[in-house]
Every structure is written in C-alpha cells, then in structure tokens.
Design an enzyme around this catalytic site. Sequence first.
Site, mmCIF file in Angstrom:
data_model
loop_
_atom_site.group_PDB
_atom_site.id
_atom_site.type_symbol
_atom_site.label_atom_id
_atom_site.label_comp_id
_atom_site.label_asym_id
_atom_site.label_seq_id
_atom_site.Cartn_x
_atom_site.Cartn_y
_atom_site.Cartn_z
ATOM 1 N N ALA A 76 -23.432 14.246 -15.384
ATOM 2 C CA ALA A 76 -23.039 15.023 -14.210
ATOM 3 C C ALA A 76 -24.265 15.474 -13.425
ATOM 4 C CB ALA A 76 -22.222 16.233 -14.648
ATOM 5 N N GLN A 78 -25.416 18.359 -12.698
ATOM 6 C CA GLN A 78 -26.175 19.393 -13.394
ATOM 7 C C GLN A 78 -26.274 19.105 -14.899
ATOM 8 O OE1 GLN A 78 -28.006 21.976 -12.571
ATOM 9 N NE2 GLN A 78 -27.735 21.759 -10.353
ATOM 10 N N SER A 79 -26.389 17.846 -15.264
ATOM 11 C CA SER A 79 -26.413 17.443 -16.668
ATOM 12 C C SER A 79 -27.651 17.943 -17.422
ATOM 13 C CB SER A 79 -26.354 15.922 -16.764
ATOM 14 O OG SER A 79 -26.616 15.480 -18.077
ATOM 15 N N ASN A 80 -27.403 18.600 -18.538
ATOM 16 C CA ASN A 80 -28.495 18.983 -19.435
ATOM 17 C C ASN A 80 -29.073 17.770 -20.156
ATOM 18 O OD1 ASN A 80 -28.136 21.889 -19.032
ATOM 19 N ND2 ASN A 80 -26.257 21.647 -20.218
ATOM 20 N N VAL A 82 -29.330 14.675 -19.028
ATOM 21 C CA VAL A 82 -30.203 13.971 -18.100
ATOM 22 C C VAL A 82 -31.552 14.673 -18.008
ATOM 23 C CG1 VAL A 82 -30.520 13.515 -15.630
ATOM 24 C CG2 VAL A 82 -28.396 12.830 -16.757
#
Length: 341
Positions: A76, A78-80, A82
């Site tokens: 997503a 705001q992916s952690n 990533v």
Amino acid sequence: MALERLKDQPRAVLWHDPTPLEPQYNLAKALGINSLFIKRDDCNGLAFGGNKVRQMEYYLGDAIAKGCDTLLITGAVQSNFVRTAAAACAKQGLQCHVQLENRVAKNSADYVGSGNVLLDHLLGAVVHSYPEGEDEEGADRNLEEISGKLRQEGKNPYVVHLHPSHPPLGALGYIDAAIELHEQIKSLDQQPDIIFVPSGSGNTHGGLLYGLRAIGCKIPVTGICVRRSADQQHPRIVARLQQIADLLGEKSVACEADVTLEDQFLEPGYGVAGNETKQAIALAARKEGIILDPVYTGKTMAGAFNWAKQNPGSNILFLHTGGGPSIFGYGEDMMAAAKPI
C-alpha cells in the site's frame, strides 16, 4: 525435532538485540486488568523498526544467497513493508524498486507524500505505482514485468511476492520472535492469558503462532483482522501454518483449532481507522507514550481493550509491530483523535 532446519535458512542480519517486553502499568490500571505487557518490535532499530524487519531478514537472506543485486516489493501507499525493504536494501547495498498500490481511498498531501512515502524516497528506492488495491496476483505480475526489464538491463532482481501462494519466508522471522518472546515470558511472575497480534498477510500471525506451538507454548494467540474479514482470513492463516511446515520440512505443529481471529475493528476497512481504533491510539499515547498506527497496531489494541473489558483482572500481551511513520500520513484523522478523551 521441530525447528531444526530454521537455522539452515539464509538470513541477512539487520539488527542484533531482543526487543523489550515492557509492562504498561498505567494502561493496565485504566483497563481494569492485572497486567498488560507490550513486546516492542517497534524498537528493532532499522528505519523506525517494526515487524517487517524480522521478515526482511529472510527474504533478503535468500536474495543475497542467490546473488541478486536488486529487490522488488509491492504494498500500500503507506506500506511499512515497503519502507523496511528500502532500508534493508540500503543497509545491504542492493538497489530497491517499490510498488505502491492504491488500496486506500485517500489522496491528501500527507497520505501520498509524508510518512512512509517520504522515507521510501529518502532511502533511495525507485518508486512505481499500481492502480489497484485488491489485486494481489496483478500486483505480482506487474512486479515481474519490472523485473524482466531489469534483467534486460543486466540486473539480477529478486521479487518479494504478495500473493499467498508463494513461500512465506518472512514468517520465519516470527518463529525467531516466538522463541525470543517465550524466554521473556518465563521471567514474568504470571503467564499472559492471551497474546494479541495484527493479522494481515499472515506472516507475523502465522509465524508467531507456529513458533510458539513448536516450542511447547500453549498461550492463546488472537489475530486482529486489519484487511479481511475473519471468515476470509482464517483459511489464509491455516494455509500459512502448513506452508511454514513445508519450508522447514516438518509436520505442522499448529492446527486449525489454534487459529483465532477477531474482525470487529476491521471496519471501515483496510487503512481506515474507526472510532474505537482512534480511541485506542489516543489512550495508549496518553497513558504510556506508546505510538500506534491506524492500519495495524491501533486496530489490534482496540481488540485488546475490548477483550480486557470482558475479562477484568486478566493478563494481556500485545505484539507491537511498529508502523509509527504511517501515522504522519493520517494527519487529519489523528488530529481528530487528539481531542480530549
């Protein structure tokens, strides 16, 4: 013997010390329970930490063992995961390509440019976009297309796939966490009655549950659904347990009956915080200085709070999976939560 082959899995060590298991006296008192302990996996050091650090150790270990020089991952906006992948690649000297999926109906400047997105760029990742948010196979296919182009340029890329059909190497990081946590629990005066953990991809939930059962710990583990309903998530976690066993070449030590899920705090949906979640975030901040996020840990703490109300005098253990940077992508929502309780 269970877990014998865990040590044979390639692993890139990204941090070194066990994360703390901390008592939260003020919250426990406010909730009317005997004790609340938080396993602080938000404190494992790499680029704001979080559960994905443990997971990336195994994905990156596999990539390095295969001689790869570039890693690709999707998540997503705001992916952690990533953000952690970008940080891990920076630390290990690999190039990182990240794909941001449109999973949440938000387009504010904070959401698309602050928090984890800002860190992705700061960490040097090459950022791609994918328009769909609920298309795991499609997101993976797009990664493979990017990977193919990189191969044509002479790169040796490694893809961290999203779809659950791929081996969950990241779950092995939470077998490590289970072993670590079990040793910490032994030092407590009283064993927790229950452990709460976010349940999304299934790597953290499945790995922790498998690891605890493999070392003989029978404490109930409840996964709080953050992306899918309990009916949808249950078979995913059951499948994860079998996939972990297959990776380790052993018979599964956890069964379907071990999988407990709660989806009461899933709505309004993935990446959107309901009132109970916002209240949980605010209370944890004001009672203990603990920062939770609206996507994973806030919903999980709301689930823990709800259980505490129904079980006064109990002992709760909460796995803090990090995600702090993403809160800056939800500035307007969090300001509303910051009003006096």
